[in-house]
Design an enzyme around this catalytic site. Structure first.
Site, PDB file in Angstrom:
ATOM      1  N   GLY A 117     112.322  44.353  40.641  1.00 59.89           N
ATOM      2  CA  GLY A 117     112.210  43.996  42.057  1.00 59.89           C
ATOM      3  C   GLY A 117     110.865  43.349  42.313  1.00 59.89           C
ATOM      4  O   GLY A 117     110.320  42.657  41.445  1.00 59.89           O
ATOM      5  N   GLU A 118     110.339  43.548  43.519  1.00 59.02           N
ATOM      6  CA  GLU A 118     109.030  43.008  43.916  1.00 59.02           C
ATOM      7  C   GLU A 118     109.005  41.488  43.989  1.00 59.02           C
ATOM      8  O   GLU A 118     107.940  40.908  44.157  1.00 59.02           O
ATOM      9  CB  GLU A 118     107.918  43.441  42.949  1.00 59.02           C
ATOM     10  CG  GLU A 118     107.713  44.918  42.787  1.00 59.02           C
ATOM     11  CD  GLU A 118     106.593  45.249  41.796  1.00 59.02           C
ATOM     12  OE1 GLU A 118     105.904  44.316  41.300  1.00 59.02           O
ATOM     13  OE2 GLU A 118     106.399  46.444  41.521  1.00 59.02           O
ATOM     14  N   GLY A 119     110.136  40.823  43.802  1.00 59.01           N
ATOM     15  CA  GLY A 119     110.116  39.367  43.724  1.00 59.01           C
ATOM     16  C   GLY A 119     109.700  38.862  42.361  1.00 59.01           C
ATOM     17  O   GLY A 119     109.445  37.656  42.200  1.00 59.01           O
TER      18      GLY A 119
END
Length: 336
Positions: free
Chosen positions: A303-305
């Protein structure tokens, strides 16, 4: 620019009225691509990406100089059902890590020259448990949409949206199922690494949420089953369309937010490409539903971009070749 909507209905209207790509820039980019010092099609998808990007930026020979990465963080009331391997306190702890530059996304943003912004969304007030009531009221939903919209820098020339929120793969699974239909088990994965018993609980939670909030409206599904960070990502992706900023979509959670836009308004994601295919099993189903082919497949599930941020390099490479290469005439090379 402040968000030009105050209700779900006016948000939908704003999204529907957003501009499309510049046809003259597309034609100019296609003409330029045909004259570059390479065999036709030799750069594969990079050529298509460059022409796509040129159309959205309105420039047949564009540059990428100001990418923006925005991380939205939210907490989920449904975590009380035991759906995550980590406690909700980790969300705020990771936000602090982002703010101090210690996370993977900080390193990737820096590596590819992206400005990174972090928006914690009422972490001390989790969304409601969607097995009992809607996750958000309309006012809370609109507030999160507006936060996402207003977070986008109109001067950015590429956008990545990422997220942090313990329990948000549960919310994303519920949203995906609510928008696209299908068996809850087919949308529900292990997220941060829950065991078999945890996966069974998570699947049951998703099923109960879907039973309580049956709707044919994808934005209502996002409101009733989503989280503030998912909604904010949707708002940011919509704002990017409004400003003609191309978007790189991240993994399963980001795409669950995006698919609600895709189903709400035809063509709402024409300005977006899929950065990668994550290790979350249902991500491929979301990409198929949106008609997106991922740029990378690296088994990421952070996640987190992070996967989308990595794909900034692919876009930069495509634009560097398209806008920087010489044409046959400029190089004095015969084109056949």
């Amino acid at each position: 620019m402040q968000a030009p909507f105050t209700t779900i209905s006016t948000f939908r209207d704003t999204l529907a009225a957003a501009p499309g790509p510049d046809s003259d820039a597309i034609k100019g980019a296609q003409d330029r691509n045909a004259q570059l010092t390479k065999p036709p099609g030799a750069l594969g998808r990079l050529e298509d990406l460059a022409i796509w990007y040129a159309g959205w930026r309105g420039d047949a020979q564009p540059q990428i100089r100001a990418p923006q990465v925005i991380i939205f963080a939210g907490n989920h009331g449904v975590c009380a059902q035991g759906v995550s391997a980590f406690p909700s306190e980790v969300t705020a702890q990771m936000v602090a890590n982002f703010e101090h530059g210690g996370a993977a996304i900080n390193q990737l943003s820096k590596a590819f020259g992206a400005r990174m912004d972090v928006y914690p969304l009422s972490l001390d007030i989790p969304t409601a448990d969607f097995t009992i009531q809607p996750a958000m009221s309309e006012a809370e939903f609109i507030d999160a949409l507006q936060t996402g919209w207003n977070a986008v820098d109109p001067d950015a020339d590429l956008l990545v949206t990422g997220e942090m929120g313990i329990g948000n793969t549960t919310s994303a699974a519920a949203v995906a199922a609510g928008v696209l239909g299908g068996d809850p088990a087919g949308w529900t994965g292990r997220g941060t690494g829950i065991d078999d018993a945890g996966l069974a609980r998570k699947t049951d939670v998703v099923a109960r949420g879907l039973a309580l909030h049956a709707t044919t409206d994808p934005l209502e599904a996002l409101r009733c089953l989503g989280g503030r960070e998912l909604v904010a990502m949707a708002g940011a992706i919509a704002a990017a369309r409004y400003h003609r900023i191309p978007v790189v979509l991240d993994g399963f959670i980001c795409c669950a937010a995006a698919v609600a836009l895709h189903k709400a308004v035809d063509g709402a994601l024409d300005h977006a490409v899929a950065g990668h295919l994550s290790a979350e099993d249902a991500h491929q189903r979301l990409l198929d539903a949106m008609g997106k082919q991922p740029l990378l497949q690296l088994g990421l599930r952070l996640g987190e971009g992070s996967g989308a941020a990595l794909a900034i390099a692919v876009l930069k490479g495509a634009i560097a070749c398209h806008s920087g290469m010489a044409t046959f005439a400029e190089a004095g090379v015969s084109d056949g």
